[in-house]
Design an enzyme around this catalytic site. Structure first.
Site, mmCIF file in Angstrom:
data_model
loop_
_atom_site.group_PDB
_atom_site.id
_atom_site.type_symbol
_atom_site.label_atom_id
_atom_site.label_comp_id
_atom_site.label_asym_id
_atom_site.label_seq_id
_atom_site.Cartn_x
_atom_site.Cartn_y
_atom_site.Cartn_z
ATOM 1 C CB CYS A 56 -0.955 -0.004 1.188
ATOM 2 S SG CYS A 56 -0.263 -0.700 2.705
ATOM 3 N N PRO A 57 1.274 1.721 -1.173
ATOM 4 C CG PRO A 57 1.755 1.998 -3.449
ATOM 5 C CD PRO A 57 1.050 1.080 -2.478
ATOM 6 C CD GLU A 58 -2.883 2.914 -0.498
ATOM 7 O OE1 GLU A 58 -3.910 2.238 -0.573
ATOM 8 O OE2 GLU A 58 -1.774 2.443 -0.137
ATOM 9 C CB ILE A 59 2.122 6.665 3.162
ATOM 10 C CG1 ILE A 59 2.373 7.722 4.236
ATOM 11 C CG2 ILE A 59 3.371 5.920 2.784
ATOM 12 C CD1 ILE A 59 1.125 8.280 4.859
ATOM 13 C CB VAL A 113 -3.615 8.842 0.053
ATOM 14 C CG1 VAL A 113 -4.979 8.252 0.415
ATOM 15 C CG2 VAL A 113 -3.778 9.942 -0.982
#
Length: 261
Positions: free
Chosen positions: A134-137, A141
């Site tokens: 989960c690379p959203e950060i 995000v």
């Protein structure tokens, strides 16, 4: 661009294959694609011929790039953004309540929301070298919606690492954490997947549905409550003709003929 973003076909064994097919967006989970996926899953749930669902993708490098970032940065009102996000919880609940096993066949990277989608499936198999996380950060995000699935599937320390650093793990790492069921080479992937789903499809659809319903109902219950519910489910299962047929076929050393009742 084709209007069909999710290809759908059912073979003679009852294997329903749903293929994300929007290469222009790297199979991003847009509203349009999610709506089609929800519709196809509802179709599979209603179809008594379907025994197992395979979720696949046309992407050989990226299974899906995850949620559509355009919707995050768009000009829609906050309430429109909020209501539009209901597709993800609807999808995750539908996968849980489908009554049929769902296998995610990751032949490409599972990124962001697609990682959550994979974790919402019952089984996850992957090609060697595939990455997931989960690379959203990295783009400001946080993986809010899929964090509930990550915390239920990935050990806490690793889950925090994935969500807070944005780093991806390989399919092999995920297998060692018991997040992925199997990892196969690119050469063996299709044949191994076909054997897997064929094996599942040969089991009693009725008992598979009762079992999946029991797992969903008890996964968050205290032990005493879970045992009480499972006792009732087992008693119900023992009244079915499929249990009798399964035991009889074993004794007679022949393949069972499931009746679905």
């Amino acid at each position: 661009m084709s209007d069909v973003l999710v290809q759908y076909a059912v073979d003679h064994r009852g294997v329903a294959r749903m293929v994300l097919d929007d290469p222009a967006t790297r199979n991003a989970l847009t509203d349009a694609l999610l709506d089609q996926l929800l519709a196809r899953l509802e179709q599979a749930r209603r179809d008594e011929a379907v025994r197992v669902v395979v979720l696949a993708s046309t992407g050989t490098r990226v299974f899906s790039s995850g949620g559509d970032l355009k919707t995050f940065s768009g000009t829609r009102t906050p309430i429109d953004k909020y209501t539009g996000l209901d597709r993800f919880p609807r999808l995750f609940r539908l996968l849980r309540d489908l009554g049929k096993p769902v296998v995610c066949a990751a032949d490409g990277d599972l990124l962001a929301g697609a990682f959550g989608l994979a974790l919402a499936c019952d089984l996850l198999v992957a090609r060697a070298g595939v990455r997931m996380g989960c690379p959203e950060i990295d783009v400001g995000v946080f993986p809010f919606m899929i964090s509930a699935l990550i915390y239920r599937s990935v050990p806490r320390a690793k889950a925090n690492e994935l969500m807070m650093t944005g780093r991806l793990m390989t399919a092999e790492e995920a297998r060692d954490l018991h997040v992925v069921n199997a990892v196969w080479t690119a050469e063996d992937f299709d044949a191994e997947l076909d054997a897997w789903v064929g094996h599942i499809a040969s089991r009693s659809p009725l008992l598979m549905r009762l079992g999946k319903e029991a797992l969903a109902a008890t996964q968050d219950l205290p032990l005493d409550g879970a045992l009480a519910l499972l006792q009732g489910q087992l008693a119900l299962a023992l009244t079915t003709e499929d249990v009798v047929e399964g035991v009889t076929a074993l004794r007679e050393k022949r393949p069972p003929e499931w009746r679905g009742r």
